[in-house]
Write an enzyme that holds these catalytic residues in place. Structure first.
Site, PDB file in Angstrom:
ATOM      1  N   ASP A  10       0.831  -1.203   0.000  1.00 30.31           N
ATOM      2  CA  ASP A  10       0.000   0.000   0.000  1.00 30.31           C
ATOM      3  C   ASP A  10       0.866   1.254   0.000  1.00 30.31           C
ATOM      4  OD1 ASP A  10      -2.420  -1.446   0.018  1.00 30.31           O
ATOM      5  OD2 ASP A  10      -2.284  -1.728   2.185  1.00 30.31           O
ATOM      6  N   LYS A  32       0.140  -7.979  -3.111  1.00 31.43           N
ATOM      7  CA  LYS A  32      -1.053  -7.318  -3.626  1.00 31.43           C
ATOM      8  C   LYS A  32      -0.745  -5.859  -3.952  1.00 31.43           C
ATOM      9  CE  LYS A  32      -4.479  -5.851  -0.906  1.00 31.43           C
ATOM     10  NZ  LYS A  32      -4.840  -4.465  -1.342  1.00 31.43           N
ATOM     11  N   ASP A  60      -5.340  -5.823  -7.325  1.00 32.55           N
ATOM     12  CA  ASP A  60      -6.573  -5.496  -6.610  1.00 32.55           C
ATOM     13  C   ASP A  60      -7.105  -4.141  -7.069  1.00 32.55           C
ATOM     14  OD1 ASP A  60      -8.654  -5.564  -4.793  1.00 32.55           O
ATOM     15  OD2 ASP A  60      -7.435  -4.830  -3.123  1.00 32.55           O
ATOM     16  N   LYS A  62     -10.428  -4.002  -8.318  1.00 30.80           N
ATOM     17  CA  LYS A  62     -11.882  -4.084  -8.091  1.00 30.80           C
ATOM     18  C   LYS A  62     -12.685  -3.568  -9.291  1.00 30.80           C
ATOM     19  CE  LYS A  62     -11.384  -3.665  -3.056  1.00 30.80           C
ATOM     20  NZ  LYS A  62      -9.931  -3.444  -2.999  1.00 30.80           N
ATOM     21  N   ASP A  65     -17.582  -2.467 -14.233  1.00 28.45           N
ATOM     22  CA  ASP A  65     -17.832  -1.697 -15.449  1.00 28.45           C
ATOM     23  C   ASP A  65     -18.689  -2.548 -16.371  1.00 28.45           C
ATOM     24  OD1 ASP A  65     -17.604   0.263 -17.487  1.00 28.45           O
ATOM     25  OD2 ASP A  65     -15.536   0.714 -16.895  1.00 28.45           O
ATOM     26  N   THR A 121     -14.468  -4.005   3.399  1.00 21.63           N
ATOM     27  CA  THR A 121     -14.250  -4.108   4.846  1.00 21.63           C
ATOM     28  C   THR A 121     -14.287  -2.751   5.535  1.00 21.63           C
ATOM     29  OG1 THR A 121     -11.853  -4.135   4.479  1.00 21.63           O
ATOM     30  CG2 THR A 121     -12.949  -6.261   4.754  1.00 21.63           C
ATOM     31  N   GLY A 212      -0.865  -6.127   5.538  1.00 25.04           N
ATOM     32  CA  GLY A 212      -0.122  -4.993   5.000  1.00 25.04           C
ATOM     33  C   GLY A 212       0.906  -4.435   5.938  1.00 25.04           C
ATOM     34  N   ARG A 213       0.528  -3.343   6.631  1.00 17.81           N
ATOM     35  CA  ARG A 213       1.487  -2.568   7.409  1.00 17.81           C
ATOM     36  C   ARG A 213       2.204  -3.364   8.489  1.00 17.81           C
ATOM     37  NH1 ARG A 213      -2.647   2.464   6.929  1.00 17.81           N
ATOM     38  NH2 ARG A 213      -4.022   0.705   6.559  1.00 17.81           N
TER      39      ARG A 213
END
Length: 233
Positions: A10, A32, A60, A62, A65, A121, A212-213
């Site tokens: 991220d 990711k 990722d 998402k 369309d 989430t 992640g972090r």
């Protein structure tokens, strides 16, 4: 290496992402990436990350369309060697069918796994009901959309730890479940409303955990994975 762990990159900074991949490639099974890296650096970032050691990349973005647009996105992801990618189940049957057909046309070895997103989430029941006009509980809506995803042949779904068990019961063993929002006890939830721990997610039927972090900022990745209860597999 624990192949069930997906590390979330991220950051919009390529150098930081490459450094993270180099540091974590022997500990996690995939990385990711989302809008931060792809909007800053384009899809060429996939090759850069792969050169740094990211053997499997989870794109990722998402997608949500019209069917043709999403099919074109899947085709490009397949050409770029993407391992897994997300699309919104709410895009509907025609969109999911177009995505699945395009993925299959790439061949079994080259096609990306398609996982469906239902309720982010970062959303809770109040927002779902009062602002989005969906008059179900979060769990009911996620189960409904997850069944729809399986009906139209997606490879799996994304859900928080709080919905893993009912969704696994609803979709059975065929679909993979990807679970973000994995936290250590007594740590910040940041912008996510529905979070949980790694052990309960796996016990209830999750296949992959997105972290992640806690990993990218860890001075001792092996120790952090042990704190999560995740040992090399």
């Amino acid at each position: 290496m624990n192949r069930q762990v997906i590390c979330a990159l991220d950051t919009p900074y390529l150098d930081e992402a490459l450094e993270t991949v180099s540091k974590l490639k022997s500990y996690v099974g995939a990385f990711k990436i989302g809008h931060a890296l792809t909007l800053s650096h384009g899809l060429d970032v996939l090759d850069r990350l792969r050169d740094a050691g990211a053997a499997r990349i989870f794109l990722d973005l998402k997608f949500h369309d019209i069917p043709n647009s999403v099919a074109l996105a899947v085709a490009e992801a397949a050409k770029r060697g993407v391992w897994m990618m997300t699309l919104h189940i709410a895009g509907g049957p025609a969109m999911m069918t177009a995505a699945v057909e395009e993925a299959r046309s790439a061949g079994e070895d080259a096609r990306p796994l398609l996982v469906g997103v239902s309720v982010l989430t970062s959303l809770d029941e109040r927002v779902l009901n009062d602002h989005l006009g969906v008059h179900r509980t979060v769990e009911q809506h996620m189960v409904h959309l997850s069944r729809l995803a399986m009906e139209f042949d997606l490879d799996g779904v994304v859900c928080s730890t709080q919905e893993v068990r009912p969704i696994r019961e609803a979709i059975g063993p065929r679909g993979v479940i990807v679970t973000p929002g994995i936290r250590l006890p007594n740590t910040e939830t940041h912008d996510q409303k529905r979070v949980g721990d790694a052990g309960s997610a796996l016990e209830q039927g999750a296949d992959y955990l997105v972290i992640g972090r806690a990993l990218t900022g860890s001075p001792d990745v092996g120790k952090t994975l042990e704190q999560f209860g995740l040992i090399a597999t």
